[in-house]
Design an enzyme around this catalytic site. Structure first.
Site, PDB file in Angstrom:
ATOM      1  N   CYS A  32      18.024  -6.694   0.610  1.00  0.00           N
ATOM      2  CA  CYS A  32      19.356  -7.228   0.279  1.00  0.00           C
ATOM      3  C   CYS A  32      19.847  -8.247   1.308  1.00  0.00           C
ATOM      4  CB  CYS A  32      20.362  -6.099   0.129  1.00  0.00           C
ATOM      5  SG  CYS A  32      19.908  -5.018  -1.231  1.00  0.00           S
ATOM      6  N   HIS A  47      27.395  -9.060   0.653  1.00  0.00           N
ATOM      7  CA  HIS A  47      26.384  -8.566  -0.277  1.00  0.00           C
ATOM      8  C   HIS A  47      27.059  -7.567  -1.224  1.00  0.00           C
ATOM      9  CE1 HIS A  47      22.929  -6.815  -2.046  1.00  0.00           C
ATOM     10  NE2 HIS A  47      23.067  -5.658  -1.425  1.00  0.00           N
ATOM     11  N   ASN A  49      24.154  -5.132  -8.346  1.00  0.00           N
ATOM     12  CA  ASN A  49      23.486  -5.525  -7.109  1.00  0.00           C
ATOM     13  C   ASN A  49      22.194  -6.276  -7.468  1.00  0.00           C
ATOM     14  OD1 ASN A  49      22.067  -5.687  -4.714  1.00  0.00           O
ATOM     15  ND2 ASN A  49      22.312  -3.533  -4.175  1.00  0.00           N
TER      16      ASN A  49
HETATM   17  O1  UT7 Z   1      21.903  -2.950  -1.549  1.00  0.00           O
HETATM   18  C1  UT7 Z   1      20.972  -2.227  -0.823  1.00  0.00           C
HETATM   19  C2  UT7 Z   1      21.590  -1.116  -0.083  1.00  0.00           C
HETATM   20  N1  UT7 Z   1      22.055  -0.101  -0.992  1.00  0.00           N
HETATM   21  C3  UT7 Z   1      23.297   0.322  -0.894  1.00  0.00           C
HETATM   22  O2  UT7 Z   1      24.071  -0.177  -0.120  1.00  0.00           O
HETATM   23  C4  UT7 Z   1      23.674   1.510  -1.748  1.00  0.00           C
HETATM   24  C5  UT7 Z   1      24.428   2.514  -0.909  1.00  0.00           C
HETATM   25  N2  UT7 Z   1      24.733   3.754  -1.619  1.00  0.00           N
HETATM   26  C6  UT7 Z   1      25.676   3.785  -2.594  1.00  0.00           C
HETATM   27  O3  UT7 Z   1      26.225   2.778  -2.967  1.00  0.00           O
HETATM   28  C7  UT7 Z   1      26.049   5.133  -3.122  1.00  0.00           C
HETATM   29  O4  UT7 Z   1      25.501   6.138  -2.302  1.00  0.00           O
HETATM   30  C8  UT7 Z   1      25.615   5.387  -4.597  1.00  0.00           C
HETATM   31  C9  UT7 Z   1      26.398   4.487  -5.525  1.00  0.00           C
HETATM   32  C10 UT7 Z   1      24.121   5.133  -4.749  1.00  0.00           C
HETATM   33  C11 UT7 Z   1      25.908   6.834  -4.980  1.00  0.00           C
HETATM   34  O5  UT7 Z   1      27.299   7.094  -4.783  1.00  0.00           O
HETATM   35  P1  UT7 Z   1      27.744   8.368  -3.923  1.00  0.00           P
HETATM   36  O6  UT7 Z   1      29.203   8.351  -3.941  1.00  0.00           O
HETATM   37  O7  UT7 Z   1      27.064   8.284  -2.585  1.00  0.00           O
HETATM   38  O8  UT7 Z   1      27.211   9.543  -4.797  1.00  0.00           O
HETATM   39  P2  UT7 Z   1      26.263  10.758  -4.335  1.00  0.00           P
HETATM   40  O9  UT7 Z   1      24.869  10.316  -4.226  1.00  0.00           O
HETATM   41  O10 UT7 Z   1      26.893  11.465  -3.182  1.00  0.00           O
HETATM   42  O11 UT7 Z   1      26.406  11.690  -5.600  1.00  0.00           O
HETATM   43  C12 UT7 Z   1      27.655  12.337  -5.944  1.00  0.00           C
HETATM   44  C13 UT7 Z   1      27.471  13.070  -7.244  1.00  0.00           C
HETATM   45  C14 UT7 Z   1      26.196  13.939  -7.280  1.00  0.00           C
HETATM   46  O12 UT7 Z   1      26.500  15.072  -8.060  1.00  0.00           O
HETATM   47  P3  UT7 Z   1      26.816  16.478  -7.357  1.00  0.00           P
HETATM   48  O13 UT7 Z   1      25.622  16.784  -6.503  1.00  0.00           O
HETATM   49  O14 UT7 Z   1      28.057  16.245  -6.570  1.00  0.00           O
HETATM   50  O15 UT7 Z   1      26.987  17.385  -8.518  1.00  0.00           O
HETATM   51  C15 UT7 Z   1      25.242  13.074  -8.047  1.00  0.00           C
HETATM   52  O16 UT7 Z   1      24.243  13.822  -8.699  1.00  0.00           O
HETATM   53  O17 UT7 Z   1      27.325  12.133  -8.318  1.00  0.00           O
HETATM   54  C16 UT7 Z   1      26.142  12.392  -9.046  1.00  0.00           C
HETATM   55  N3  UT7 Z   1      25.617  11.131  -9.532  1.00  0.00           N
HETATM   56  C17 UT7 Z   1      25.993  10.611 -10.714  1.00  0.00           C
HETATM   57  N4  UT7 Z   1      26.833  11.045 -11.656  1.00  0.00           N
HETATM   58  C18 UT7 Z   1      26.998  10.260 -12.735  1.00  0.00           C
HETATM   59  C19 UT7 Z   1      24.735  10.299  -8.933  1.00  0.00           C
HETATM   60  N5  UT7 Z   1      24.531   9.211  -9.707  1.00  0.00           N
HETATM   61  C20 UT7 Z   1      25.304   9.387 -10.808  1.00  0.00           C
HETATM   62  C21 UT7 Z   1      25.516   8.633 -11.961  1.00  0.00           C
HETATM   63  N6  UT7 Z   1      26.381   9.094 -12.884  1.00  0.00           N
HETATM   64  N7  UT7 Z   1      24.921   7.429 -12.147  1.00  0.00           N
END
Ligand code: UT7
Length: 329
Positions: free
Chosen positions: A116, A256, A286
């Site tokens: 990225c 980004h 992204n």
């Molecule tokens: O560009 C390159 C670098 N990449 C980044 O900068 C990405 C950085 N990371 C992020 O932007 C975020 O971590 C994500 C958008 C990928 C995920 O968001 P989050 O707020 O960190 O969610 P999480 O992984 O902590 O998941 C929270 C909950 C989980 O459920 P439980 O365990 O709380 O029941 C996940 O299973 O959300 C669930 N979850 C979803 N639910 C609905 C994860 N993905 C989804 C989804 N839809 N697509």
């Protein structure tokens, strides 16, 4: 002698026609529009469809627009650098393919892989060749067909990424405008959190590792999120401090586009109000190396000569950094 700076003298972007909305994704994986919007800011993304089409094809569309807008003849181009993690082939480089497709017969060309941060790494690299006086016209491309490496059964990654490309033309400037400074960083220990595991020399593709889906993007969202928030904000604050800039002096932040929450945290740390921050993540998601030039292209008509602009990115590697430039036209 007047110092030569590398100035962006043209910009163009391209996203493919086909759109994948949050509602479309909700039909493929267990997700919903509300979750995607509130956790990432994304509403839709563009996807390159069509047999035999790759990253170079999007880059070519952007470059053709740029040539038209700037009246550039392809044979005048000295160098093409393409930031990408989704090269057309493992080799030759996508930049080689692009130079052939756009008729840049006198250019040499190479790809730069910094995920990225690919565009800001490539921009800083391209600028060196202008600043030394060696070259007069350098194309810096950021382009990724993320749909070619995203696992559309993994809801934690497939909702984030989209396809797109952007390009800038770098030329010498002697009026003080152009790229002023850059701070680039990397930490390869981050690879355990964000990686495409198979398809390289460590794990060449096999039937088995494809069945295990190891050829797709693997991301542990939370550790990447934490590292991104901290490092993108820190490096943006660092480049401002190093150049004696306050939030009032900065006209635009071009972040980004990985997650709206990461962008907001960076802008807050820089003391910027929201109207100074370019955000198009809702439309494109992204696009990896494509995000920053796509922003510059979307906001081009609002930019003024002399505007202080900070570009800032964080991504796989880990790689991150910031570029400070004065808009040149
Ligand atoms: O560009 C390159 C670098 N990449 C980044 O900068 C990405 C950085 N990371 C992020 O932007 C975020 O971590 C994500 C958008 C990928 C995920 O968001 P989050 O707020 O960190 O969610 P999480 O992984 O902590 O998941 C929270 C909950 C989980 O459920 P439980 O365990 O709380 O029941 C996940 O299973 O959300 C669930 N979850 C979803 N639910 C609905 C994860 N993905 C989804 C989804 N839809 N697509």
């Amino acid at each position: 002698m007047t110092e030569i700076k590398a100035a962006i003298t043209g910009v163009a972007g391209y996203v493919p026609e086909d759109v994948l909305t949050n509602a479309d994704l909700a039909k493929i994986v267990d997700t919903n529009d509300e979750w995607i919007r509130s956790r990432t800011g994304i509403e839709k993304r563009h996807i390159l469809k069509g047999e035999g089409l790759g990253t170079s094809d999007m880059a070519v569309k952007a470059i053709e627009k740029l040539f038209q807008k700037t009246g550039t003849n392809p044979e005048e181009i000295d160098l093409i650098i393409c930031g990408t993690v989704t090269s057309d082939y493992n080799f030759p480089s996508t930049a080689n393919v692009i130079s052939d497709k756009v008729g840049a017969k006198n250019a040499w060309s190479f790809d730069l892989n910094a995920a990225c941060s690919g565009f800001i790494y490539s921009l800083t690299t391209g600028a060196q060749f202008i600043e030394t006086g060696k070259y007069k016209k350098v194309l810096v491309v950021g382009a990724d067909k993320m749909s070619s490496i995203v696992d559309y059964t993994d809801r934690t990654t497939c909702v984030i990424f989209g396809d797109g490309a952007g390009v800038v033309l770098l030329e010498p400037s002697e009026d003080g405008n152009g790229i002023q400074d850059s701070i680039l960083k990397s930490d390869g220990a981050g690879r355990k959190h964000l990686i495409q595991r198979a398809g390289g020399s460590v794990l060449p593709l096999t039937k088995e590792n494809i069945e295990d889906r190891l050829h797709y993007v693997y991301q542990e969202g939370q550790p990447v999120f934490k590292a991104a928030v901290t490092n993108m904000a820190d490096v943006s604050a660092e480049i401002m401090e190093k150049n004696g800039l306050t939030g009032d002096d900065v006209n635009w932040l071009v972040p980004h586009q990985a997650n709206l929450r990461i962008i907001d945290a960076t802008a807050r740390r820089m003391g910027l109000t929201s109207e100074k921050v370019m955000i198009n993540i809702q439309r494109y998601g992204n696009t990896t190396a494509g995000t920053i030039p796509l922003c510059l292209s979307d906001w081009e008509s609002q930019l003024k000569k002399g505007d202080n602009i900070i570009l800032s990115a964080f991504g796989g590697g880990f790689t991150w950094g910031a570029v400070y430039l004065k808009w040149a036209y």
